[in-house]
Design a protein around this motif. Structure first.
Motif, PDB file in Angstrom:
ATOM      1  N   SER A 227       0.879  -1.255   0.098  1.00 54.41           N
ATOM      2  CA  SER A 227      -0.100   0.050  -0.029  1.00 54.41           C
ATOM      3  C   SER A 227       0.908   1.327   0.239  1.00 54.41           C
ATOM      4  N   ALA A 228       1.881   1.306   0.813  1.00 54.92           N
ATOM      5  CA  ALA A 228       2.876   2.147   0.941  1.00 54.92           C
ATOM      6  C   ALA A 228       3.424   2.603  -0.494  1.00 54.92           C
ATOM      7  N   ILE A 229       4.079   1.587  -1.197  1.00 54.03           N
ATOM      8  CA  ILE A 229       4.389   1.814  -2.478  1.00 54.03           C
ATOM      9  C   ILE A 229       3.247   2.290  -3.408  1.00 54.03           C
ATOM     10  N   ASN A 230       2.277   1.732  -3.545  1.00 53.50           N
ATOM     11  CA  ASN A 230       1.431   2.006  -4.576  1.00 53.50           C
ATOM     12  C   ASN A 230       0.795   3.642  -4.106  1.00 53.50           C
ATOM     13  N   ASN A 231       1.151   4.089  -2.973  1.00 54.99           N
ATOM     14  CA  ASN A 231       0.818   5.290  -2.824  1.00 54.99           C
ATOM     15  C   ASN A 231       1.602   6.537  -2.683  1.00 54.99           C
ATOM     16  N   THR A 232       2.862   6.216  -3.243  1.00 57.87           N
ATOM     17  CA  THR A 232       3.843   7.048  -3.121  1.00 57.87           C
ATOM     18  C   THR A 232       4.218   7.369  -4.865  1.00 57.87           C
ATOM     19  N   VAL A 233       4.552   8.662  -4.889  1.00 57.58           N
ATOM     20  CA  VAL A 233       5.082   8.901  -6.244  1.00 57.58           C
ATOM     21  C   VAL A 233       6.166  10.102  -6.102  1.00 57.58           C
ATOM     22  N   PRO A 234       7.345   9.507  -6.931  1.00 57.18           N
ATOM     23  CA  PRO A 234       8.512  10.404  -7.027  1.00 57.18           C
ATOM     24  C   PRO A 234       8.196  11.737  -7.726  1.00 57.18           C
ATOM     25  N   ILE A 235       8.903  12.888  -6.997  1.00 55.40           N
ATOM     26  CA  ILE A 235       8.552  14.082  -7.499  1.00 55.40           C
ATOM     27  C   ILE A 235       9.067  14.269  -9.121  1.00 55.40           C
TER      28      ILE A 235
ATOM     29  N   VAL B  65       4.074  12.694  -2.041  1.00 52.43           N
ATOM     30  CA  VAL B  65       5.269  12.698  -2.887  1.00 52.43           C
ATOM     31  C   VAL B  65       6.392  12.609  -2.332  1.00 52.43           C
ATOM     32  N   MET B  66       7.382  12.079  -2.998  1.00 55.12           N
ATOM     33  CA  MET B  66       8.742  11.876  -2.277  1.00 55.12           C
ATOM     34  C   MET B  66       9.752  12.649  -3.102  1.00 55.12           C
ATOM     35  N   LYS B  67      10.470  13.217  -2.279  1.00 59.60           N
ATOM     36  CA  LYS B  67      11.593  14.009  -2.908  1.00 59.60           C
ATOM     37  C   LYS B  67      13.050  13.565  -2.131  1.00 59.60           C
ATOM     38  N   ASN B  68      13.982  13.199  -2.557  1.00 57.91           N
ATOM     39  CA  ASN B  68      15.239  12.857  -2.139  1.00 57.91           C
ATOM     40  C   ASN B  68      15.022  11.646  -1.068  1.00 57.91           C
TER      41      ASN B  68
ATOM     42  N   CYS C 242       5.298  15.809   0.418  1.00 57.92           N
ATOM     43  CA  CYS C 242       3.807  16.542   0.685  1.00 57.92           C
ATOM     44  C   CYS C 242       3.015  15.324   0.385  1.00 57.92           C
ATOM     45  N   VAL C 243       1.702  15.534   0.784  1.00 57.58           N
ATOM     46  CA  VAL C 243       0.430  14.590   0.455  1.00 57.58           C
ATOM     47  C   VAL C 243      -0.472  15.356  -0.507  1.00 57.58           C
ATOM     48  N   LEU C 244      -0.754  14.483  -1.558  1.00 56.22           N
ATOM     49  CA  LEU C 244      -1.757  14.892  -2.415  1.00 56.22           C
ATOM     50  C   LEU C 244      -3.372  13.984  -2.117  1.00 56.22           C
ATOM     51  N   LEU C 245      -4.391  15.014  -1.965  1.00 54.82           N
ATOM     52  CA  LEU C 245      -5.505  14.565  -1.597  1.00 54.82           C
ATOM     53  C   LEU C 245      -6.523  15.236  -2.498  1.00 54.82           C
ATOM     54  N   SER C 246      -7.736  14.826  -2.707  1.00 56.05           N
ATOM     55  CA  SER C 246      -8.770  15.241  -3.553  1.00 56.05           C
ATOM     56  C   SER C 246      -9.441  16.296  -2.797  1.00 56.05           C
ATOM     57  N   PRO C 247      -9.898  17.370  -3.350  1.00 55.75           N
ATOM     58  CA  PRO C 247     -10.883  18.264  -2.621  1.00 55.75           C
ATOM     59  C   PRO C 247     -11.710  17.768  -1.634  1.00 55.75           C
TER      60      PRO C 247
END
Length: 107
Positions: free
Chosen positions: A6-14, A37-40, A45-50
């Motif tokens: 789940s953690a892998i599926n819910n992360t996205v590199p910048i 969103v992963m950076k280095n 940050c976390v992206l959420l729908s409104p």
């Protein structure tokens, strides 16, 4: 193991944003939920729908109000309460003064 997947599926590199994949990422957030969103190799940050963001804000506000109500109830003294009728008498409000008002709906 499910939480790792789940953690892998819910992360996205910048870097995916830099490659022009923002639209695809936003669609996935709407369809599957939040993305981190992963950076280095660090969460940036976390992206959420409104809708999800507003649901969370409402839940936080409800929790704050509940905590406030509980704190007030700890100091509740029935001897210090004032009845509705006593308040009306003190303010000079008569029953017929209130008949023309619509019902108040509380959430």
């Amino acid at each position: 193991m499910a939480s790792v997947v789940s953690a892998i599926n819910n992360t996205v590199p910048i870097s995916q944003f830099n490659r022009g994949l923002a639209g695809k990422i936003f669609d996935e957030v709407k369809k599957y939920g939040a993305k981190v969103v992963m950076k280095n190799n660090m969460a940036e940050c976390v992206l959420l729908s409104p809708e999800e963001y507003m649901r969370m804000i409402d839940e936080i506000e409800d929790a704050r109000l509940c905590a406030l109500a509980e704190a007030r109830m700890e100091h509740f003294d029935a001897e210090k309460t004032i009845s509705f009728d006593d308040i009306n008498r003190k303010l000079g409000i008569k029953e017929e003064d209130l008949t023309d008002f619509d019902e108040v709906e509380l959430e």
